[in-house]
Design an enzyme around this catalytic site. Structure first.
Site, PDB file in Angstrom:
ATOM      1  CG  HIS A  15       4.600  -2.679  -1.384  1.00 32.58           C
ATOM      2  ND1 HIS A  15       5.918  -2.283  -1.409  1.00 32.58           N
ATOM      3  CD2 HIS A  15       3.890  -1.596  -0.974  1.00 32.58           C
ATOM      4  CE1 HIS A  15       5.994  -1.018  -1.023  1.00 32.58           C
ATOM      5  NE2 HIS A  15       4.776  -0.575  -0.755  1.00 32.58           N
ATOM      6  CD  GLU A  42       0.624   0.268  -2.162  1.00 30.47           C
ATOM      7  OE1 GLU A  42       0.763   1.417  -1.758  1.00 30.47           O
ATOM      8  OE2 GLU A  42       1.492  -0.308  -2.863  1.00 30.47           O
ATOM      9  CG  ASP A  44       2.465   3.987  -4.265  1.00 28.04           C
ATOM     10  OD1 ASP A  44       2.034   4.058  -3.108  1.00 28.04           O
ATOM     11  OD2 ASP A  44       3.328   3.156  -4.634  1.00 28.04           O
ATOM     12  CG  HIS A  57       6.503   5.250  -4.241  1.00 23.91           C
ATOM     13  ND1 HIS A  57       7.552   5.979  -3.719  1.00 23.91           N
ATOM     14  CD2 HIS A  57       5.870   4.695  -3.181  1.00 23.91           C
ATOM     15  CE1 HIS A  57       7.553   5.861  -2.402  1.00 23.91           C
ATOM     16  NE2 HIS A  57       6.550   5.091  -2.041  1.00 23.91           N
ATOM     17  CD  GLU A 117       0.526   5.085  -0.346  1.00 26.44           C
ATOM     18  OE1 GLU A 117       0.996   3.933  -0.461  1.00 26.44           O
ATOM     19  OE2 GLU A 117       1.118   6.015   0.229  1.00 26.44           O
TER      20      GLU A 117
END
Ligand code: G3P
Ligand code: MG
Length: 247
Positions: A15, A42, A44, A57, A117
């Site tokens: 993450h 993952e 952002d 993020h 993301e």
């Protein structure tokens, strides 16, 4: 050109890289995930004031950099001048906010797959979806498995679908909404990513019976991960992925 087959996303996904071990969404965090044996991460993405896609993020700079203000009002040059590592640990002083291009180069070097993301700043949902999907379609390393796009923002997912329909998409949610069938169908999403504490065994069963891929975030506890996987969850995002990887 990106493969049109569904991406073989691994069960354990780091993450924000490996956010428990290194400053989230930095190249050091991707390196840390790789060092832990993770195969997929993952991270952002959002747009700078001058339209560059960066790995970040929050909408604002304060928590994870030495700067202040919003990413949406900061140019890439000004963002790059900030320290994105010291807030986590002095050992990471000098880490920069990566561009998506840099992140892709690092993923290629490390052989890491990625769930990318789209985390648009308010009001920039479509613009960000177009930019991120466009950049992935144009520059995704051929040596890597196809990426998976994810977002909480339907507008961003719709833009990604319009720009790069052959890149698979996942709908992020904090809890499974009543209208999940229509929502995922409208966006062409075959996967739902849900906040782990709001998922129930029954929901997972229904989603799986209807052919959806289900992943849960953010799972840092091994027992909880085992429960979710037993329910049929296909994958878990973790800040401490090494806790969940097979030994
Ligand atoms: O993609 C799962 C997870 O990253 C979504 O929440 O806020 O950590 O981006 P967040
Ligand atoms: Mg995320």
């Amino acid at each position: 050109m990106i493969d049109t087959e569904p991406a073989p996303v691994s069960t354990v996904i780091g993450h924000r890289g490996a956010a428990g071990h290194a400053p989230e969404n930095t190249l050091a965090s991707l390196e840390a995930a790789s060092g832990l044996g993770v195969r997929w991460v993952e991270f952002d993405t959002k747009l700078t004031a001058d339209g560059h896609v960066v790995v970040f993020h929050d909408d604002t700079l304060e928590r994870t950099t030495g700067g202040s203000g919003t990413v949406a009002e900061t140019t890439l040059a000004d963002l790059r001048a900030l320290d994105a590592g010291s807030w986590f640990d002095a050992a990471y002083a000098g880490q920069r906010v990566p561009t998506l291009k840099e992140a892709m180069e690092t993923l290629a070097r490390l052989g890491l797959g990625a769930v990318v993301e789209i985390k648009p700043s308010p009001g920039r949902e479509r613009e960000t979806g177009l930019a991120v999907a466009g950049a992935l379609a144009a520059g995704w390393p051929e040596t890597l498995p196809a990426p998976l796009i994810a977002s909480f923002e339907p507008t961003a997912l719709g833009a990604a679908r319009d720009t790069a329909p052959n890149i698979h998409r996942a709908l992020n949610v904090f809890k499974i909404p009543w209208g999940w069938r229509n929502r995922t169908k409208a966006l062409g999403c075959r996967a739902v990513h849900c906040l782990e504490k709001n998922l129930t065994a029954r929901q997972v069963g229904v989603l799986k019976d209807e052919g959806m891929v289900v992943r849960a975030f953010t799972v840092n506890d091994q027992t909880r991960a085992e429960t979710l996987l037993r329910w049929g969850v296909d994958g878990v995002f973790s800040d401490y992925p090494e806790r969940l990887l097979p030994r």
